[in-house]
Design an enzyme around this catalytic site. Structure first.
Site, PDB file in Angstrom:
ATOM      1  N   ASP A   1       5.764  -4.251   8.467  1.00 53.46           N
ATOM      2  CA  ASP A   1       5.563  -4.541   9.943  1.00 53.46           C
ATOM      3  C   ASP A   1       6.362  -5.428  10.630  1.00 53.46           C
ATOM      4  O   ASP A   1       6.146  -5.815  11.836  1.00 53.46           O
ATOM      5  CB  ASP A   1       4.155  -4.527  10.236  1.00 53.46           C
ATOM      6  CG  ASP A   1       3.411  -5.658   9.436  1.00 53.46           C
ATOM      7  OD1 ASP A   1       4.312  -6.512   8.689  1.00 53.46           O
ATOM      8  OD2 ASP A   1       2.050  -5.896   9.825  1.00 53.46           O
TER       9      ASP A   1
ATOM     10  N   ASP B   1       0.234  -4.082  -0.935  1.00 54.66           N
ATOM     11  CA  ASP B   1      -0.330  -4.314   0.378  1.00 54.66           C
ATOM     12  C   ASP B   1      -0.554  -3.529   1.264  1.00 54.66           C
ATOM     13  O   ASP B   1       0.465  -3.029   1.316  1.00 54.66           O
ATOM     14  CB  ASP B   1       0.509  -5.848   0.798  1.00 54.66           C
ATOM     15  CG  ASP B   1       0.070  -7.034   0.043  1.00 54.66           C
ATOM     16  OD1 ASP B   1      -0.583  -7.020  -1.022  1.00 54.66           O
ATOM     17  OD2 ASP B   1       0.417  -8.238   0.431  1.00 54.66           O
TER      18      ASP B   1
ATOM     19  N   CYS C   1       0.059  -8.054  11.924  1.00 56.21           N
ATOM     20  CA  CYS C   1      -0.597  -8.666  10.769  1.00 56.21           C
ATOM     21  C   CYS C   1      -1.998  -9.036  11.007  1.00 56.21           C
ATOM     22  O   CYS C   1      -2.987  -8.846  10.265  1.00 56.21           O
ATOM     23  CB  CYS C   1       0.012  -9.887  10.357  1.00 56.21           C
ATOM     24  SG  CYS C   1       1.855  -9.768  10.333  1.00 56.21           S
TER      25      CYS C   1
ATOM     26  N   HIS D   1       6.276  -7.079   3.659  1.00 56.03           N
ATOM     27  CA  HIS D   1       5.434  -6.346   4.680  1.00 56.03           C
ATOM     28  C   HIS D   1       6.452  -5.457   5.665  1.00 56.03           C
ATOM     29  O   HIS D   1       7.374  -6.076   6.165  1.00 56.03           O
ATOM     30  CB  HIS D   1       4.578  -7.091   5.320  1.00 56.03           C
ATOM     31  CG  HIS D   1       3.471  -7.722   4.533  1.00 56.03           C
ATOM     32  ND1 HIS D   1       2.790  -8.899   4.888  1.00 56.03           N
ATOM     33  CD2 HIS D   1       3.089  -7.048   3.142  1.00 56.03           C
ATOM     34  CE1 HIS D   1       1.837  -9.025   3.878  1.00 56.03           C
ATOM     35  NE2 HIS D   1       2.252  -8.023   2.852  1.00 56.03           N
TER      36      HIS D   1
ATOM     37  N   ASP E   1      -2.873  -6.989   6.016  1.00 48.78           N
ATOM     38  CA  ASP E   1      -2.327  -7.132   4.665  1.00 48.78           C
ATOM     39  C   ASP E   1      -3.265  -6.122   3.822  1.00 48.78           C
ATOM     40  O   ASP E   1      -2.780  -5.680   2.571  1.00 48.78           O
ATOM     41  CB  ASP E   1      -2.319  -8.547   4.091  1.00 48.78           C
ATOM     42  CG  ASP E   1      -1.220  -9.248   4.816  1.00 48.78           C
ATOM     43  OD1 ASP E   1      -0.790  -8.695   5.949  1.00 48.78           O
ATOM     44  OD2 ASP E   1      -1.278 -10.487   4.585  1.00 48.78           O
TER      45      ASP E   1
END
Ligand code: ABU
Length: 381
Positions: free
Chosen positions: A254, A204, A359, A252, A113
């Site tokens: 991902d 982020d 993460c 995010h 992050d």
């Protein structure tokens, strides 16, 4: 193309799939359900934490998460990958700047992050939660060491945001809570506006998908237009493409849109791109977009803000080898059919601490150079 690395090189990684040699893996120690703050809302009466309350995640959960993290570290080390770990702080402490007081921090499980590795550079992201403002301190012992050992390491930090009340849209979470998923997509995703205003640049690191010369950055609840613009100016030799996906509460990239190897992207089967240019850019450059499997568990784990789509939050060890959460049978079968060696890694107990296998890591070194995988660009995108 860049020149080959010198023996002293510690930091270098250009994409998500080149052979991984050195990585940071987070820790679950002392992680908090953070104290109330404007960027985010935690409201879990069913788990003993209704809106307005906060406190440490239970010790037995932290112990289980650390067991799984340590096991993951062993798997990586047994494959010859060097692993570093952050130094946790007392995350239960109150922190403050001249602008605000925040009654707790968060943790240091998800380094992805915060740390964005692009070539020889590690960039500390701005972040947008007050509880995460000081999280970079957990990684400073590592970054200081890389700086001493590697004369080519570029250690950068994006401008620390003020995070005053002007950074957040007043009343956002009440409004958000009253809307359906379809309404959120209509009112927020299509307007690219969630809780953050455009008062200052915010992003982020986990909103950035790294594909060599091309970086894809998701606009989301953590990343505003200023953040994308800042990244564009900071990486002038890269092409920064802004992306929005079909998701009312995006956090995010991902667990949304991840490259597995040159020419192959795994896409969340629900969070499809709303950005037409993104799909066209992939098509022009022969990148196939494959929908991920349906997650094995339909619900979030207890006290977790992460979604079941952590199923696709995987870590590539090289273009043929992928780590996948061990309960995600359908995902593993899909990746097996796509020709990967799949390494099952038990990791579900880590989810409440901030994420999955991608993460929980941040690249330090992958073999390889900066390549252009999208030679046919779209003007203005
Ligand atoms: N940090 C990744 C979380 C993504 C998700 O909850 O879907």
């Amino acid at each position: 193309m860049t020149s080959p690395d010198k023996p002293s090189t510690v930091v270098c990684s250009w994409n998500e799939w080149d052979p991984l040699r050195h990585v940071i893996v987070g820790r679950a120690d002392g992680a908090m359900i953070q104290a109330p703050e404007p960027a985010v809302q935690r409201d879990w009466p069913q788990w003993g934490y209704p809106l307005g309350t906060y406190g440490p995640l239970p010790q037995e959960m932290a112990d289980k998460a650390n067991e799984q993290l340590d096991n993951f570290v062993r798997i990586l080390e047994n494959r010859g990958i060097r692993v570093d770990r952050p130094t946790p702080l007392d995350f239960s402490q109150t922190v403050q700047t001249p602008d605000w007081v925040q009654k707790s921090m968060f943790g240091c499980m998800p380094p992805r992050d915060l740390l964005l590795t692009v070539g020889h550079q590690i960039l500390e992201a701005t972040m947008c939660y007050r509880s995460r403002w000081f999280e970079y301190l957990c990684y400073r012992p590592l970054l200081e060491r890389y700086f001493q050992d590697d004369p080519d390491f570029r250690w950068e930090a994006a401008p620390k945001p003020r995070l005053t009340d002007r950074t957040y849209r007043d009343g956002f979470w009440q409004e958000f809570g009253a809307k359906s998923e379809e309404e959120r997509i209509r009112d927020y995703s299509l307007n690219k506006q969630w809780v953050l205003t455009e008062h200052e640049p915010l992003f982020d690191a986990a909103e950035v998908g790294r594909f060599g010369r091309d970086l894809f950055v998701q606009r989301s609840t953590t990343t505003n237009a200023g953040g994308v613009s800042w990244l564009r100016r900071h990486f002038p030799d890269h092409r920064i493409h802004e992306a929005v996906f079909y998701e009312g509460d995006p956090v995010h990239i991902d667990a949304t849109f991840i490259p597995l190897r040159p020419g192959l992207i795994l896409n969340n089967r629900k969070r499809v791109p709303l950005t037409a240019e993104l799909v066209e850019l992939c098509r022009r450059n022969d990148w196939e977009i494959v929908p991920c499997a349906v997650p094995a568990r339909p619900e979030k784990p207890r006290l977790s803000f992460c979604s079941p789509w952590l199923t696709m939050n995987t870590l590539m060890l090289d273009p043929k080898t992928i780590c996948v959460e061990s309960g995600e049978t359908a995902q593993m079968e899909l990746l097996d059919k796509l020709g990967f060696e799949v390494i099952p890694v038990p990791f579900w107990d880590v989810a409440p601490f901030g994420g999955g296998l991608h993460c929980s890591t941040a690249d330090v070194y992958r073999e390889g150079t900066c390549e252009d995988y999208f030679p046919k660009q779209i003007a203005g995108y």
